[in-house]
Design a protein around this motif. Structure first.
Motif, PDB file in Angstrom:
ATOM      1  N   VAL A 185      43.263  56.272  42.097  1.00  0.00           N
ATOM      2  CA  VAL A 185      42.816  54.897  41.838  1.00  0.00           C
ATOM      3  C   VAL A 185      42.828  54.095  43.126  1.00  0.00           C
ATOM      4  O   VAL A 185      43.707  54.259  43.966  1.00  0.00           O
ATOM      5  CB  VAL A 185      43.669  54.204  40.743  1.00  0.00           C
ATOM      6  N   GLN A 186      41.802  53.261  43.264  1.00  0.00           N
ATOM      7  CA  GLN A 186      41.741  52.334  44.390  1.00  0.00           C
ATOM      8  C   GLN A 186      41.536  50.942  43.838  1.00  0.00           C
ATOM      9  O   GLN A 186      40.862  50.769  42.825  1.00  0.00           O
ATOM     10  CB  GLN A 186      40.585  52.709  45.302  1.00  0.00           C
ATOM     11  N   PHE A 187      42.118  49.962  44.528  1.00  0.00           N
ATOM     12  CA  PHE A 187      42.060  48.601  44.012  1.00  0.00           C
ATOM     13  C   PHE A 187      41.160  47.717  44.848  1.00  0.00           C
ATOM     14  O   PHE A 187      41.114  47.831  46.066  1.00  0.00           O
ATOM     15  CB  PHE A 187      43.474  48.009  43.953  1.00  0.00           C
ATOM     16  N   THR A 188      40.464  46.841  44.155  1.00  0.00           N
ATOM     17  CA  THR A 188      39.654  45.841  44.830  1.00  0.00           C
ATOM     18  C   THR A 188      39.601  44.634  43.896  1.00  0.00           C
ATOM     19  O   THR A 188      40.407  44.529  42.968  1.00  0.00           O
ATOM     20  CB  THR A 188      38.253  46.415  45.185  1.00  0.00           C
ATOM     21  N   GLY A 189      38.673  43.729  44.137  1.00  0.00           N
ATOM     22  CA  GLY A 189      38.608  42.570  43.259  1.00  0.00           C
ATOM     23  C   GLY A 189      37.449  41.661  43.622  1.00  0.00           C
ATOM     24  O   GLY A 189      36.693  41.934  44.562  1.00  0.00           O
ATOM     25  N   LEU A 190      37.309  40.596  42.844  1.00  0.00           N
ATOM     26  CA  LEU A 190      36.237  39.635  43.081  1.00  0.00           C
ATOM     27  C   LEU A 190      36.802  38.220  42.902  1.00  0.00           C
ATOM     28  O   LEU A 190      37.696  38.015  42.083  1.00  0.00           O
ATOM     29  CB  LEU A 190      35.099  39.858  42.092  1.00  0.00           C
ATOM     30  N   GLY A 191      36.257  37.293  43.666  1.00  0.00           N
ATOM     31  CA  GLY A 191      36.744  35.922  43.602  1.00  0.00           C
ATOM     32  C   GLY A 191      37.881  35.770  44.610  1.00  0.00           C
ATOM     33  O   GLY A 191      39.036  36.043  44.313  1.00  0.00           O
ATOM     34  N   ILE A 192      37.510  35.352  45.817  1.00  0.00           N
ATOM     35  CA  ILE A 192      38.488  35.275  46.908  1.00  0.00           C
ATOM     36  C   ILE A 192      39.227  33.930  46.845  1.00  0.00           C
ATOM     37  O   ILE A 192      38.601  32.892  46.649  1.00  0.00           O
ATOM     38  CB  ILE A 192      37.757  35.423  48.265  1.00  0.00           C
ATOM     39  N   PRO A 193      40.560  33.939  47.008  1.00  0.00           N
ATOM     40  CA  PRO A 193      41.295  32.668  46.989  1.00  0.00           C
ATOM     41  C   PRO A 193      41.032  31.854  48.253  1.00  0.00           C
ATOM     42  O   PRO A 193      40.616  32.410  49.267  1.00  0.00           O
ATOM     43  CB  PRO A 193      42.755  33.121  46.932  1.00  0.00           C
ATOM     44  N   PRO A 194      41.282  30.546  48.206  1.00  0.00           N
ATOM     45  CA  PRO A 194      41.084  29.725  49.405  1.00  0.00           C
ATOM     46  C   PRO A 194      42.064  30.146  50.498  1.00  0.00           C
ATOM     47  O   PRO A 194      43.104  30.741  50.205  1.00  0.00           O
ATOM     48  CB  PRO A 194      41.398  28.302  48.928  1.00  0.00           C
ATOM     49  N   PRO A 195      41.737  29.854  51.775  1.00  0.00           N
ATOM     50  CA  PRO A 195      42.597  30.273  52.884  1.00  0.00           C
ATOM     51  C   PRO A 195      44.032  29.760  52.675  1.00  0.00           C
ATOM     52  O   PRO A 195      44.231  28.667  52.173  1.00  0.00           O
ATOM     53  CB  PRO A 195      41.966  29.588  54.107  1.00  0.00           C
ATOM     54  N   GLY A 196      44.972  30.606  53.026  1.00  0.00           N
ATOM     55  CA  GLY A 196      46.374  30.192  52.934  1.00  0.00           C
ATOM     56  C   GLY A 196      47.009  30.487  51.581  1.00  0.00           C
ATOM     57  O   GLY A 196      48.208  30.371  51.410  1.00  0.00           O
TER      58      GLY A 196
END
Ligand code: SAM
Length: 237
Positions: A185-196
């Motif tokens: 299994v490899q992990f990824t995602g969508l919807g990047i959080p704001p910087p910091g």
């Protein structure tokens, strides 16, 4: 684009990346579990490498809403192509086995698992990884660490969610399940959080690949035995 479209786009890109190789049709048979109103299936219909597209949902009503969009367009008849595509929609639960789900290259479960009670999720693992056992499984689910950024006032993002996991909860579950059924299994995602804000993606995704090539030979008797899902629509072009 909104996150749900990004999720569909992600799958579409994955399919294109794994286009049928000369000897090994990797993304030719795809099933979407918890397909709801069939939007992902509708998008995948335009991927020429796909030969069989199957949708499964426990709710017949939600599936029927936009089912007609899967039918061939008049243009499809005017310009018949070499390619044949079969689309089948089933009503049934991911907690039960049906031989119609054998032999798939890719199975997608987009925002599905968080709708399953603990005992159903256990069955899901056994049915999807153990029984259906496709070459690739894609599972997406909300990442609860992102919730404070969404300003929701409820416990979960949706009233029907039975749980929402943080990154380590999802990754532990995914790694244990992968190990038990011989997947990586490899992990990824969508919807990047704001910087910091180190909270991870809004939607977390696990891409599971079976470690061993499995020659699933669906025997004739298997094909016609123990059918439990109900067929809602069957389109062949
Ligand atoms: N995958 C779609 C998407 O991303 O737009 C819809 C996800 S929707 C949030 C979850 C879907 O899972 C619903 O349509 C629901 O009916 C279905 N579902 C819930 N429990 C299920 C089960 N045990 N078996 C099959 N489908 C189920």
């Amino acid at each position: 684009p909104p996150l749900y479209k990004q999720r569909y786009q992600f799958i579409k890109q994955l399919v294109s990346k794994h286009k049928p190789k000369k000897v090994f049709a990797f993304a030719a048979k795809i099933a979407d579990l918890g397909c709801a109103d069939c939007k992902l299936l509708w998008m995948l219909k335009f991927c020429n490498c796909i030969e069989v597209l199957v949708g499964l949902d426990i709710s017949e009503d939600v599936m029927k809403e936009k089912m007609h969009t899967l039918s061939p367009l008049p243009g499809d008849y005017l310009q018949p192509s070499e390619r044949s595509l079969t689309i089948i929609l089933y009503q049934g639960s991911v907690a039960v086995k049906d031989p119609c789900m054998l032999g798939f290259d890719m199975i997608t479960c987009i925002e599905l698992i968080e709708h399953l009670e603990a005992n159903v999720l256990e069955k899901f693992e056994e049915v999807v990884f153990g029984f259906m056992s496709p070459t690739m499984i894609i599972i997406s689910t909300p990442n609860s660490e992102f919730n404070p950024l969404l300003q929701i006032v409820t416990l979960f993002r949706h009233p029907d969610h039975k749980f929402e996991w943080n990154r380590s909860q999802f990754q532990n579950w995914a790694q244990e399940t992968a190990a038990r059924y011989d997947y990586t299994v490899q992990f990824t995602g969508l919807g990047i959080p704001p910087p910091g804000k180190d909270v991870g993606f809004c939607t977390q995704i696990g891409v599971f690949v079976r470690k061993f090539i499995k020659h699933v030979e669906v025997t004739q008797s298997e094909k016609y035995q123990d059918r439990v899902y109900k067929i809602n629509i069957h389109i062949s072009t």
